[in-house]
Enzyme design. Structure first.
Site, PDB file in Angstrom:
ATOM      1  N   HIS A 150       0.846  -1.211   0.000  1.00  0.00           N
ATOM      2  CA  HIS A 150       0.000   0.000   0.000  1.00  0.00           C
ATOM      3  C   HIS A 150       0.874   1.251   0.000  1.00  0.00           C
ATOM      4  O   HIS A 150       0.584   2.222  -0.679  1.00  0.00           O
ATOM      5  CB  HIS A 150      -0.879   0.037   1.254  1.00  0.00           C
ATOM      6  CG  HIS A 150      -1.885  -1.056   1.342  1.00  0.00           C
ATOM      7  ND1 HIS A 150      -1.812  -2.055   2.274  1.00  0.00           N
ATOM      8  CD2 HIS A 150      -3.005  -1.294   0.622  1.00  0.00           C
ATOM      9  CE1 HIS A 150      -2.838  -2.870   2.131  1.00  0.00           C
ATOM     10  NE2 HIS A 150      -3.574  -2.440   1.137  1.00  0.00           N
ATOM     11  N   GLN A 210     -17.755  -7.199  -1.841  1.00  0.00           N
ATOM     12  CA  GLN A 210     -16.799  -8.021  -2.584  1.00  0.00           C
ATOM     13  C   GLN A 210     -16.385  -9.276  -1.808  1.00  0.00           C
ATOM     14  O   GLN A 210     -15.524 -10.009  -2.249  1.00  0.00           O
ATOM     15  CB  GLN A 210     -15.586  -7.199  -3.007  1.00  0.00           C
ATOM     16  CG  GLN A 210     -14.673  -6.746  -1.880  1.00  0.00           C
ATOM     17  CD  GLN A 210     -13.594  -5.789  -2.387  1.00  0.00           C
ATOM     18  OE1 GLN A 210     -13.858  -4.625  -2.663  1.00  0.00           O
ATOM     19  NE2 GLN A 210     -12.371  -6.283  -2.522  1.00  0.00           N
ATOM     20  N   LYS A 229      -0.296  -7.167  -7.742  1.00  0.00           N
ATOM     21  CA  LYS A 229      -0.543  -8.443  -7.064  1.00  0.00           C
ATOM     22  C   LYS A 229      -1.952  -8.948  -7.370  1.00  0.00           C
ATOM     23  O   LYS A 229      -2.161 -10.113  -7.619  1.00  0.00           O
ATOM     24  CB  LYS A 229      -0.351  -8.308  -5.558  1.00  0.00           C
ATOM     25  CG  LYS A 229      -0.127  -9.648  -4.911  1.00  0.00           C
ATOM     26  CD  LYS A 229      -0.524  -9.676  -3.489  1.00  0.00           C
ATOM     27  CE  LYS A 229      -1.851 -10.347  -3.386  1.00  0.00           C
ATOM     28  NZ  LYS A 229      -2.651  -9.959  -2.279  1.00  0.00           N
ATOM     29  N   ASP A 230      -2.903  -8.018  -7.377  1.00  0.00           N
ATOM     30  CA  ASP A 230      -4.277  -8.372  -7.745  1.00  0.00           C
ATOM     31  C   ASP A 230      -4.408  -8.155  -9.259  1.00  0.00           C
ATOM     32  O   ASP A 230      -5.054  -7.218  -9.723  1.00  0.00           O
ATOM     33  CB  ASP A 230      -5.268  -7.504  -6.978  1.00  0.00           C
ATOM     34  CG  ASP A 230      -5.185  -7.756  -5.480  1.00  0.00           C
ATOM     35  OD1 ASP A 230      -5.454  -8.885  -5.066  1.00  0.00           O
ATOM     36  OD2 ASP A 230      -4.801  -6.834  -4.739  1.00  0.00           O
ATOM     37  N   SER A 246       0.584  -8.989   1.630  1.00  0.00           N
ATOM     38  CA  SER A 246      -0.877  -9.033   1.597  1.00  0.00           C
ATOM     39  C   SER A 246      -1.381  -8.839   3.017  1.00  0.00           C
ATOM     40  O   SER A 246      -0.757  -9.334   3.964  1.00  0.00           O
ATOM     41  CB  SER A 246      -1.344 -10.403   1.085  1.00  0.00           C
ATOM     42  OG  SER A 246      -2.707 -10.604   1.403  1.00  0.00           O
ATOM     43  N   ARG A 281      -3.707 -10.310   4.221  1.00  0.00           N
ATOM     44  CA  ARG A 281      -4.122 -11.638   4.699  1.00  0.00           C
ATOM     45  C   ARG A 281      -2.938 -12.460   5.210  1.00  0.00           C
ATOM     46  O   ARG A 281      -3.159 -13.479   5.858  1.00  0.00           O
ATOM     47  CB  ARG A 281      -4.869 -12.389   3.597  1.00  0.00           C
ATOM     48  CG  ARG A 281      -6.222 -11.746   3.292  1.00  0.00           C
ATOM     49  CD  ARG A 281      -7.076 -12.588   2.362  1.00  0.00           C
ATOM     50  NE  ARG A 281      -8.448 -12.110   2.356  1.00  0.00           N
ATOM     51  CZ  ARG A 281      -8.988 -11.359   1.399  1.00  0.00           C
ATOM     52  NH1 ARG A 281      -8.276 -11.006   0.355  1.00  0.00           N
ATOM     53  NH2 ARG A 281     -10.246 -10.970   1.482  1.00  0.00           N
TER      54      ARG A 281
HETATM   55  O1  PAF Z   1      -7.609  -4.178  -3.731  1.00  0.00           O
HETATM   56  C1  PAF Z   1      -8.349  -3.786  -2.809  1.00  0.00           C
HETATM   57  O2  PAF Z   1      -7.911  -3.488  -1.700  1.00  0.00           O
HETATM   58  C2  PAF Z   1      -9.845  -3.672  -3.051  1.00  0.00           C
HETATM   59  O3  PAF Z   1     -10.295  -4.682  -3.881  1.00  0.00           O
HETATM   60  C3  PAF Z   1     -10.277  -2.290  -3.590  1.00  0.00           C
HETATM   61  C4  PAF Z   1      -9.673  -2.022  -4.952  1.00  0.00           C
HETATM   62  C5  PAF Z   1      -9.842  -1.208  -2.612  1.00  0.00           C
HETATM   63  C6  PAF Z   1     -11.792  -2.236  -3.722  1.00  0.00           C
HETATM   64  O4  PAF Z   1     -12.432  -2.436  -2.501  1.00  0.00           O
END
Ligand code: PAF
Length: 280
Positions: free
Chosen positions: A37, A61, A149-150, A185, A187
């Site tokens: 981040h 989500q 990563k995503d 991550s 997690r």
């Molecule tokens: O990657 C994330 O943390 C989430 O999927 C996002 C893009 C903030 C949407 O909630």
């Protein structure tokens, strides 16, 4: 650094910046900040006059059996890290602020959301694309920042912005890794010491598979190799390993580079994803 919880407050802040001719960057997050981040925030701060970070654990989500209620939340700690990274404003809305009572409008991206994680997390990408559209509407940034990563999420958002003519530049930042290669991550915090040790097999398997492609193997050969390596670690339960086109995410198992090798594994109750791009 300001912390705002209302759409109105964010709009007033951004409008004032715009009137002074300042550029605006947005980093959408769900909090529990780690070095990944922070690299997005630092890039946004370098590129823009004003950086807004949204911090919202988006309920839509998460599937019913997923970790929404356990997801790590630490507004105070996160605010401290964001302040140090040079962020101008944190937008930390309530659920009602983002989903007004009776909300029944969704944003969906077809095709790109059907494979990979989409197959194992029904409804996940609909939640992501809906909330990201809302965040883009609230902040109306010049640029928005997402981690590689995503990878599927990144490509889905790129496609959504293109298809819906949303005037924002999507900027991707490389995955930030622990010294042993595990992708950062939020997690990872769920892993026991034994699980954490086993989890490193995920980037190792993808790396070994990518090396095969670099030596001329096909996507299918690489997927087989990665699966062998993942399955030989008893604490890992692979969900998928796939070789896909870097942009369309279509299957590339019959061909060589360029491709992306993407994988998801369960380690105990924790789901981890990672990917590696092999250029042509
Ligand atoms: O990657 C994330 O943390 C989430 O999927 C996002 C893009 C903030 C949407 O909630």
């Amino acid at each position: 650094m300001r912390i705002e919880s209302t759409v109105r407050g964010v709009r007033a802040f951004v409008d004032a910046a715009r009137r002074e001719g300042r550029s605006v960057g947005l980093v959408p997050t769900m909090g529990a900040f780690h070095a990944g981040h922070l690299s997005l925030m630092r890039r946004a701060v370098a590129d823009n006059d004003v950086t807004v970070v949204s911090l919202f654990v988006n309920p839509t989500q998460f599937g019913p059996q997923e970790d929404f209620s356990q997801y790590p939340r630490d507004l105070e700690g996160d605010a401290q890290k964001a302040r140090e990274a040079g962020v101008s404003l944190i937008f930390a809305p309530s659920e009602e602020e983002m989903y007004p009572p009776g909300a029944c409008t969704w944003v969906t991206v077809d095709r790109l959301t059907e494979g990979l994680c989409g197959r194992y997390r029904p409804g996940h990408f609909r939640g992501v694309t809906t909330v990201v559209t809302k965040l883009l509407n609230v902040v109306q940034p010049d640029r928005a920042y997402f981690g590689e990563k995503d990878y599927q999420q990144l490509q889905v958002i790129r496609r959504m912005v293109r298809d819906l003519l949303i005037p924002v530049e999507i900027i991707a930042q490389p995955t930030v890794r622990e010294p042993d290669g595990l992708a950062m991550s939020s997690r990872n915090a769920y892993l026991s010491p034994e699980e954490r040790q086993a989890a490193v097999r995920l980037p190792q398997a993808l790396q070994a598979a990518a090396d095969l492609v670099r030596q001329g193997a096909t996507g299918a050969d690489a997927v087989r190799r990665a699966l062998e390596l993942l399955q030989s670690e008893p604490l890992l339960r692979p969900q998928y390993v796939e070789a896909v086109d870097p942009e369309t995410l279509e299957d590339r198992s019959a061909s060589g580079a360029p491709l992306v090798l993407a994988a998801a594994v369960m380690v105990g109750k924790t789901r981890l994803i990672d990917n590696i791009r092999v250029n042509g």
